[in-house]
Design an enzyme around this catalytic site. Structure first.
Site, short mmCIF file in Angstrom:
data_model
loop_
_atom_site.label_atom_id
_atom_site.label_comp_id
_atom_site.label_asym_id
_atom_site.label_seq_id
_atom_site.Cartn_x
_atom_site.Cartn_y
_atom_site.Cartn_z
N HIS A 5 21.40 6.86 5.10
CA HIS A 5 20.65 8.09 4.79
C HIS A 5 19.56 7.82 3.76
O HIS A 5 19.25 8.69 2.93
CB HIS A 5 21.57 9.19 4.25
CG HIS A 5 22.82 9.42 5.02
ND1 HIS A 5 22.85 10.08 6.22
CD2 HIS A 5 24.11 9.08 4.75
CE1 HIS A 5 24.10 10.14 6.66
NE2 HIS A 5 24.87 9.53 5.79
N SER B 200 27.49 6.16 8.82
CA SER B 200 27.48 6.56 7.42
C SER B 200 28.56 5.82 6.63
O SER B 200 28.43 4.64 6.37
CB SER B 200 27.63 8.08 7.32
OG SER B 200 27.39 8.54 6.02
N ALA B 201 29.65 6.49 6.23
CA ALA B 201 30.71 5.83 5.49
C ALA B 201 31.27 4.65 6.27
O ALA B 201 31.60 3.60 5.71
CB ALA B 201 31.83 6.82 5.17
N GLU C 163 17.57 7.64 8.31
CA GLU C 163 18.28 8.37 9.34
C GLU C 163 17.56 8.22 10.69
O GLU C 163 16.34 8.38 10.78
CB GLU C 163 18.41 9.84 8.96
CG GLU C 163 19.25 10.02 7.71
CD GLU C 163 19.76 11.44 7.56
OE1 GLU C 163 19.21 12.34 8.18
OE2 GLU C 163 20.74 11.62 6.81
N GLY D 117 31.71 10.52 6.26
CA GLY D 117 32.43 11.38 5.32
C GLY D 117 32.30 10.79 3.94
O GLY D 117 31.21 10.40 3.52
#
Length: 236
Positions: free
Chosen positions: A163, A126-127, A198, A94
């Site tokens: 990413h 991710s985050a 990714e 997020g």
């Protein structure tokens, strides 16, 4: 900076790869790595428009076929105690600024760091991966909120850029590439940055960092030419 021998951590670039549903490509590895049938989910980075409950349910549905029970940290009256009593922890993707700010305001960053350093399995996408590095300053997210500072968990001796995208030779876009932005970061900051593409992720065990997946990662250091790292153990 050395990585503690007790630390067991997965820092995953993305929860979803092209052509696959949420967590499908990585969920079996998550299950094997944590070795647990229950996991505490931290949804504080929640994507726009989704509630904590809905985000937790999404993770629960993705892991249900593996027999893993998921509880959201927001369901507990005492979130710090929930972290201490959890068998393993998963922090979703997020907005990284929102994630860090929420953890800071709830006084949970130090608790989370302490439990990871004790050896509690941690998974981040991710985050949630950004959070494991030295600072969150190389996130791709916009600062939609302002945390008290940018220092992250500082489990890993570098920053992460999840990413990570290579320049498209066929693109007519003339703006900054991801590499350019990281080089701009290094004009004023010394922390190494690992760009993880990714479909790739890091696994940390026994004081070692291993790049997993089929792709290389790109390592940036201040004043040095970027280096492509092949899958396998990474030395810093």
């Amino acid at each position: 900076m050395e990585i503690g021998k007790n630390i067991r951590l997965m820092a995953i670039s993305t929860s979803t790869v092209y052509g696959s549903d949420f967590l499908v490509y990585i969920r079996d590895r998550i299950a094997d790595f944590i070795g647990e049938k229950q996991i505490l989910f931290i949804p504080y980075a929640r994507p726009s428009g989704i509630s904590y409950d809905d985000y937790t349910a999404k993770v629960s549905q993705a892991l249900a076929s593996l027999g893993i029970a998921v509880r959201g940290i927001h369901e507990f009256e005492n979130p710090a105690q929930a972290i201490r009593e959890a068998s393993s922890i998963f922090t979703g993707g997020g907005n990284t600024f929102l994630l860090l700010k929420t953890l800071q305001e709830k006084g949970l960053l130090s608790v989370l760091k302490e439990e990871i350093e004790k050896g509690k399995p941690y998974v981040g996408t991710s985050a949630g991966s950004n959070l494991t590095g030295l600072t969150i300053s190389t996130t791709n997210d916009m600062p939609i909120v302002y945390p008290q500072g940018f220092d992250a968990l500082q489990i890993l001796p570098f920053n992460i850029n999840p990413h990570y995208l290579d320049p498209d030779p066929n693109s007519t876009h003339k703006g900054e590439t991801r590499e350019t932005r990281i080089q701009e970061f290094h004009v004023y900051n010394v922390q190494p940055v690992l760009g993880i593409r990714e479909g790739s992720w890091l696994e940390v065990e026994n004081g070692q960092v291993v790049l997993a997946g089929n792709l290389t990662a790109r390592l940036f250091r201040q004043g040095a030419t970027p280096v492509e790292l092949s899958p396998g153990q990474i030395d810093f």
